[in-house]
Design a protein around this motif. Structure first.
Motif, mmCIF file in Angstrom:
data_model
loop_
_atom_site.group_PDB
_atom_site.id
_atom_site.type_symbol
_atom_site.label_atom_id
_atom_site.label_comp_id
_atom_site.label_asym_id
_atom_site.label_seq_id
_atom_site.Cartn_x
_atom_site.Cartn_y
_atom_site.Cartn_z
ATOM 1 N N MET A 52 0.868 -1.182 0.000
ATOM 2 C CA MET A 52 0.000 0.000 0.000
ATOM 3 C C MET A 52 0.900 1.226 0.000
ATOM 4 N N PRO A 53 1.573 1.485 -1.140
ATOM 5 C CA PRO A 53 2.616 2.526 -1.168
ATOM 6 C C PRO A 53 2.126 3.904 -0.769
ATOM 7 N N GLU A 54 0.965 4.309 -1.250
ATOM 8 C CA GLU A 54 0.475 5.645 -0.907
ATOM 9 C C GLU A 54 0.185 5.754 0.578
ATOM 10 N N THR A 55 -0.408 4.712 1.146
ATOM 11 C CA THR A 55 -0.715 4.740 2.569
ATOM 12 C C THR A 55 0.559 4.724 3.391
ATOM 13 N N ARG A 56 1.530 3.910 2.991
ATOM 14 C CA ARG A 56 2.773 3.832 3.750
ATOM 15 C C ARG A 56 3.526 5.168 3.718
ATOM 16 N N SER A 57 3.543 5.835 2.568
ATOM 17 C CA SER A 57 4.214 7.136 2.500
ATOM 18 C C SER A 57 3.455 8.179 3.313
ATOM 19 N N ALA A 58 2.114 8.127 3.276
ATOM 20 C CA ALA A 58 1.319 9.062 4.079
ATOM 21 C C ALA A 58 1.559 8.824 5.570
ATOM 22 N N CYS A 59 1.675 7.555 5.965
ATOM 23 C CA CYS A 59 1.938 7.257 7.374
ATOM 24 C C CYS A 59 3.324 7.748 7.777
ATOM 25 N N ALA A 60 4.291 7.670 6.845
ATOM 26 C CA ALA A 60 5.632 8.188 7.144
ATOM 27 C C ALA A 60 5.594 9.698 7.364
ATOM 28 N N HIS A 61 4.818 10.411 6.558
ATOM 29 C CA HIS A 61 4.674 11.858 6.757
ATOM 30 C C HIS A 61 4.010 12.155 8.100
ATOM 31 N N LEU A 62 3.045 11.318 8.464
ATOM 32 C CA LEU A 62 2.395 11.494 9.761
ATOM 33 C C LEU A 62 3.391 11.286 10.896
ATOM 34 N N GLY A 63 4.318 10.343 10.706
ATOM 35 C CA GLY A 63 5.357 10.136 11.702
ATOM 36 C C GLY A 63 6.282 11.324 11.819
ATOM 37 N N ASP A 64 6.629 11.937 10.680
ATOM 38 C CA ASP A 64 7.464 13.147 10.715
ATOM 39 C C ASP A 64 6.761 14.277 11.456
ATOM 40 N N TYR A 65 5.466 14.396 11.213
ATOM 41 C CA TYR A 65 4.697 15.440 11.896
ATOM 42 C C TYR A 65 4.668 15.195 13.407
ATOM 43 N N ALA A 66 4.519 13.918 13.796
ATOM 44 C CA ALA A 66 4.506 13.607 15.228
ATOM 45 C C ALA A 66 5.848 13.930 15.869
ATOM 46 N N ALA A 67 6.960 13.720 15.132
ATOM 47 C CA ALA A 67 8.280 14.061 15.661
ATOM 48 C C ALA A 67 8.418 15.571 15.853
ATOM 49 N N LEU A 68 7.896 16.348 14.888
ATOM 50 C CA LEU A 68 7.939 17.804 15.027
ATOM 51 C C LEU A 68 7.089 18.284 16.203
ATOM 52 N N ARG A 69 5.972 17.653 16.413
ATOM 53 C CA ARG A 69 5.121 18.018 17.554
ATOM 54 C C ARG A 69 5.821 17.711 18.873
ATOM 55 N N ALA A 70 6.553 16.595 18.899
ATOM 56 C CA ALA A 70 7.285 16.259 20.130
ATOM 57 C C ALA A 70 8.363 17.295 20.409
ATOM 58 N N GLN A 71 9.023 17.766 19.356
ATOM 59 C CA GLN A 71 10.053 18.789 19.542
ATOM 60 C C GLN A 71 9.429 20.103 19.997
ATOM 61 N N ALA A 72 8.281 20.464 19.408
ATOM 62 C CA ALA A 72 7.615 21.711 19.784
ATOM 63 C C ALA A 72 7.086 21.645 21.213
ATOM 64 N N ALA A 73 6.673 20.456 21.645
ATOM 65 C CA ALA A 73 6.121 20.327 22.994
ATOM 66 C C ALA A 73 7.190 20.548 24.054
ATOM 67 N N LEU A 74 8.438 20.180 23.725
ATOM 68 C CA LEU A 74 9.512 20.374 24.701
ATOM 69 C C LEU A 74 9.937 21.836 24.819
ATOM 70 N N GLY A 75 9.783 22.579 23.734
ATOM 71 C CA GLY A 75 10.084 24.005 23.771
ATOM 72 C C GLY A 75 11.513 24.298 24.171
ATOM 73 N N ASP A 76 11.679 25.109 25.221
ATOM 74 C CA ASP A 76 13.006 25.529 25.670
ATOM 75 C C ASP A 76 13.812 24.391 26.282
ATOM 76 N N LEU A 77 13.145 23.296 26.639
ATOM 77 C CA LEU A 77 13.864 22.184 27.252
ATOM 78 C C LEU A 77 14.664 21.380 26.237
ATOM 79 N N ALA A 78 14.443 21.625 24.937
ATOM 80 C CA ALA A 78 15.098 20.827 23.909
ATOM 81 C C ALA A 78 16.609 20.948 23.972
ATOM 82 N N GLY A 79 17.128 22.135 24.330
ATOM 83 C CA GLY A 79 18.569 22.319 24.369
ATOM 84 C C GLY A 79 19.232 21.648 25.552
#
Length: 197
Positions: free
Chosen positions: A109-136
């Motif tokens: 299911m190539p389209e679904t798998r690529s869409a899920c990968a993009h969703l994973g990238d978005y979740a990683a960005l949200r995790a970074q944004a949630a940490l805010g100043d603590l990331a450093g």
């Protein structure tokens, strides 16, 4: 055994054989266990469901027995074969679900798998944004949190798509099971007819 008791005994034996696996309480219990396992599966499909599906298949094959076609029990045989095949198909679908979710060659299911990968990238960005100043302050912790959030998002996305397609795989396994049992029964009937000549 006298002549009067022989027909009734033969009729009882034929009726018992005609009932087959469909009327056994064990098959009903197996079917209910498979349905509960499927209904209660939440989130990502884990390999334990493969263990569960294979175990249920082993119980079916060892205890339930394949429906046997007997003369004069056509409709009962069809019912038993249908129930047996559907339960086998359901257990097979539960067993193969984790592999379908993880292996692209088994469930392309190539389209679904690529869409899920993009969703994973978005979740990683949200995790970074949630940490805010603590990331450093904790780079390793940030990387771990991003990877974990990304993995969970991808697994959940693939799991939901896999679940949508599982009935197709289960029904296909049921059809193959019914066809195989029918072929075996036909071959046995042919050998039996040849032996009686």
């Amino acid at each position: 055994m006298d002549e009067r008791s022989r027909p009734s005994a033969e009729g009882a034996a034929a009726a018992g054989a005609g009932r087959g696996a469909g009327d056994r309480p064990g098959v009903l219990g197996i079917a209910l266990a498979a349905v509960l396992a499927f209904a209660l599966a939440s989130g990502s499909w884990q390999w334990f469901s493969t263990y569960l599906g294979v175990t249920l298949l082993a119980v079916i094959f060892s205890l339930a027995g394949v429906p046997v076609r007997t003369p004069g029990a056509g409709s009962a045989y069809v019912r038993n074969l249908t129930a047996y095949s559907l339960v086998v198909g359901l257990c097979a679908a539960i067993a193969v679900a984790p592999a379908m979710q993880r292996w692209a060659w088994l469930f392309p299911m190539p389209e679904t798998r690529s869409a899920c990968a993009h969703l994973g990238d978005y979740a990683a960005l949200r995790a970074q944004a949630a940490l805010g100043d603590l990331a450093g302050r904790g780079g390793a912790a940030l990387v771990y949190a991003q990877n974990e959030q990304s993995r969970q998002a991808v697994d959940g996305c693939l799991s939901s798509t896999t679940t949508l397609w599982l009935p197709v795989y289960g029904f296909g396994a049921a059809l193959l099971t019914a066809f195989g049992v029918w072929l075996v029964g036909r071959a046995r009937a042919g050998r039996g007819a040849a032996a009686n000549r």
